[in-house]
Design a protein around this motif. Structure first.
Motif, PDB file in Angstrom:
ATOM      1  N   ALA A  82       0.834  -1.204   0.000  1.00  0.00           N
ATOM      2  CA  ALA A  82       0.000   0.000   0.000  1.00  0.00           C
ATOM      3  C   ALA A  82       0.868   1.254   0.000  1.00  0.00           C
ATOM      4  O   ALA A  82       0.566   2.245  -0.681  1.00  0.00           O
ATOM      5  N   LEU A  83       1.962   1.199   0.748  1.00  0.00           N
ATOM      6  CA  LEU A  83       2.877   2.346   0.781  1.00  0.00           C
ATOM      7  C   LEU A  83       3.499   2.578  -0.589  1.00  0.00           C
ATOM      8  O   LEU A  83       3.724   3.720  -1.004  1.00  0.00           O
ATOM      9  N   GLY A  84       3.755   1.485  -1.312  1.00  0.00           N
ATOM     10  CA  GLY A  84       4.282   1.632  -2.670  1.00  0.00           C
ATOM     11  C   GLY A  84       3.312   2.350  -3.584  1.00  0.00           C
ATOM     12  O   GLY A  84       3.712   3.145  -4.442  1.00  0.00           O
ATOM     13  N   ILE A  85       2.013   2.101  -3.405  1.00  0.00           N
ATOM     14  CA  ILE A  85       1.002   2.792  -4.199  1.00  0.00           C
ATOM     15  C   ILE A  85       0.970   4.278  -3.874  1.00  0.00           C
ATOM     16  O   ILE A  85       0.809   5.129  -4.754  1.00  0.00           O
ATOM     17  N   VAL A  86       1.149   4.598  -2.604  1.00  0.00           N
ATOM     18  CA  VAL A  86       1.225   6.015  -2.214  1.00  0.00           C
ATOM     19  C   VAL A  86       2.388   6.687  -2.930  1.00  0.00           C
ATOM     20  O   VAL A  86       2.286   7.827  -3.411  1.00  0.00           O
ATOM     21  N   GLY A  87       3.496   5.969  -3.015  1.00  0.00           N
ATOM     22  CA  GLY A  87       4.647   6.504  -3.727  1.00  0.00           C
ATOM     23  C   GLY A  87       4.334   6.788  -5.184  1.00  0.00           C
ATOM     24  O   GLY A  87       4.818   7.764  -5.762  1.00  0.00           O
ATOM     25  N   LEU A  88       3.480   5.938  -5.795  1.00  0.00           N
ATOM     26  CA  LEU A  88       3.089   6.162  -7.192  1.00  0.00           C
ATOM     27  C   LEU A  88       2.305   7.463  -7.346  1.00  0.00           C
ATOM     28  O   LEU A  88       2.501   8.207  -8.303  1.00  0.00           O
ATOM     29  N   PHE A  89       1.423   7.730  -6.399  1.00  0.00           N
ATOM     30  CA  PHE A  89       0.657   8.978  -6.472  1.00  0.00           C
ATOM     31  C   PHE A  89       1.582  10.189  -6.376  1.00  0.00           C
ATOM     32  O   PHE A  89       1.362  11.207  -7.030  1.00  0.00           O
ATOM     33  N   VAL A  90       2.613  10.071  -5.554  1.00  0.00           N
ATOM     34  CA  VAL A  90       3.576  11.159  -5.456  1.00  0.00           C
ATOM     35  C   VAL A  90       4.276  11.367  -6.798  1.00  0.00           C
ATOM     36  O   VAL A  90       4.454  12.497  -7.269  1.00  0.00           O
ATOM     37  N   SER A 232      10.914   8.066  -4.445  1.00  0.00           N
ATOM     38  CA  SER A 232      11.967   7.067  -4.253  1.00  0.00           C
ATOM     39  C   SER A 232      12.082   6.661  -2.792  1.00  0.00           C
ATOM     40  O   SER A 232      12.224   5.477  -2.469  1.00  0.00           O
ATOM     41  N   ILE A 233      12.000   7.644  -1.905  1.00  0.00           N
ATOM     42  CA  ILE A 233      12.085   7.342  -0.474  1.00  0.00           C
ATOM     43  C   ILE A 233      10.927   6.450  -0.045  1.00  0.00           C
ATOM     44  O   ILE A 233      11.099   5.479   0.710  1.00  0.00           O
ATOM     45  N   VAL A 234       9.737   6.755  -0.552  1.00  0.00           N
ATOM     46  CA  VAL A 234       8.557   5.980  -0.179  1.00  0.00           C
ATOM     47  C   VAL A 234       8.684   4.537  -0.637  1.00  0.00           C
ATOM     48  O   VAL A 234       8.401   3.597   0.117  1.00  0.00           O
ATOM     49  N   VAL A 235       9.123   4.319  -1.893  1.00  0.00           N
ATOM     50  CA  VAL A 235       9.204   2.940  -2.386  1.00  0.00           C
ATOM     51  C   VAL A 235      10.335   2.166  -1.713  1.00  0.00           C
ATOM     52  O   VAL A 235      10.246   0.952  -1.554  1.00  0.00           O
ATOM     53  N   VAL A 236      11.384   2.841  -1.320  1.00  0.00           N
ATOM     54  CA  VAL A 236      12.445   2.153  -0.574  1.00  0.00           C
ATOM     55  C   VAL A 236      11.915   1.680   0.773  1.00  0.00           C
ATOM     56  O   VAL A 236      12.179   0.549   1.209  1.00  0.00           O
ATOM     57  N   LEU A 237      11.144   2.535   1.448  1.00  0.00           N
ATOM     58  CA  LEU A 237      10.530   2.116   2.710  1.00  0.00           C
ATOM     59  C   LEU A 237       9.561   0.957   2.473  1.00  0.00           C
ATOM     60  O   LEU A 237       9.471   0.032   3.287  1.00  0.00           O
ATOM     61  N   ALA A 238       8.862   1.003   1.337  1.00  0.00           N
ATOM     62  CA  ALA A 238       7.915  -0.066   1.021  1.00  0.00           C
ATOM     63  C   ALA A 238       8.621  -1.400   0.832  1.00  0.00           C
ATOM     64  O   ALA A 238       8.154  -2.437   1.310  1.00  0.00           O
ATOM     65  N   VAL A 239       9.760  -1.399   0.140  1.00  0.00           N
ATOM     66  CA  VAL A 239      10.460  -2.658  -0.092  1.00  0.00           C
ATOM     67  C   VAL A 239      11.009  -3.231   1.203  1.00  0.00           C
ATOM     68  O   VAL A 239      11.078  -4.447   1.388  1.00  0.00           O
TER      69      VAL A 239
END
Length: 264
Positions: A82-90, A232-239
């Motif tokens: 879900a956090l990765g999806i938030v990163g997509l919106f950003v 990028s920061i958001v998707v790194v946290l997601a992974v």
């Protein structure tokens, strides 16, 4: 690749059904996924394209549950997806508010990437579901061959040959992709699908963007604005969340309906 498999004593001829299933997987992965990416990158910067494809693990989670149904990922992993999806919106934010023709083209190309990521995830899950005893290297050879034929036919229909430029740089890039992208990278990916839960394999899509953004900035001088930085920061946290989550294997007992026991 099939020639190398035959020369090293590996079996390359299988039943028509097995070869057909391998062909379908290859077309979903290398036509639906890679062809869409190549088209979109004519408009979308490579780093941003890789970040958008980070949605792939979400498709994996949905398709793994619908088509395989034998693995469940912990809530931490779902939170990471879900956090990765938030990163997509950003990442999409600048294109969503763009009023220029270039911004609209980039937006629709980005939407196309989401469809391409779905095709890649579907091919990956089907590859795991249709495991039929084929040698992984031979299966990869058939997948790449089928996708190559399909892409070639599409190129004929689309008239792409009129835009081909046979240059030393282009041929070198093609050879690099054949060896590093297909023979090494793609084969390793297919091998992982047979030995690791798909929800874990899919996390590669969170690693690629970081590398792609850096190389896009270093080699192609692509823009790295605050939205790409934050995304990028958001998707790194997601992974981190996804890779640290435990994947539980569903047992046969869990799949069976509950039976009510009453006393006499």
């Amino acid at each position: 690749m099939l020639a190398v498999c035959a020369a090293t004593g590996r079996k390359i001829w299988y039943s028509p059904k097995q070869i057909a299933l391998a062909a379908v997987v290859g077309i979903f992965l290398l036509m639906g996924g890679n062809l869409t990416l190549s088209w979109a990158e004519q408009t979308v910067p490579s780093g941003l394209a890789a970040l958008i494809i980070a949605i792939t693990p979400l498709w994996f989670l949905v398709l793994d549950s619908l088509l395989l149904g034998h693995h469940r990922i912990a809530w931490r992993g779902k939170g990471g997806l879900a956090l990765g999806i938030v990163g997509l919106f950003v990442l999409f934010w600048p294109e969503l508010h763009s009023t220029t023709a270039m911004g609209r083209r980039e937006f629709w190309a980005s939407v196309g990437l989401i469809g391409g990521s779905f095709s890649w995830a579907l091919g990956s899950v089907l590859s795991k579901r249709w495991q039929s005893g084929m040698d992984v290297f031979s299966a990869t050879g058939w997948q790449v061959t089928a996708a190559g034929v399909a892409n070639f036919l599409f190129a004929i229909v689309a008239g792409d040959f009129s835009r081909v430029a046979w240059t030393a740089r282009g041929l070198t890039a093609t050879c690099y992709l054949v060896v590093c992208g297909s023979w090494i990278g793609y084969t390793a990916y297919i091998w992982l699908l047979e030995h690791v839960p798909t929800s874990k394999v899919s996390t590669y899509a969170y690693v690629n963007p970081v590398v792609a953004v850096f190389l896009g900035w270093l080699v192609l001088h692509e823009r790295v604005d605050r939205f790409i930085g934050m995304g990028s920061i958001v998707v790194v946290l997601a992974v981190i969340l996804v890779t640290s989550a435990k994947v539980k294997e569903t047992t046969v007992a869990e799949k069976l309906p509950a039976i009510e026991v009453t006393g006499d």
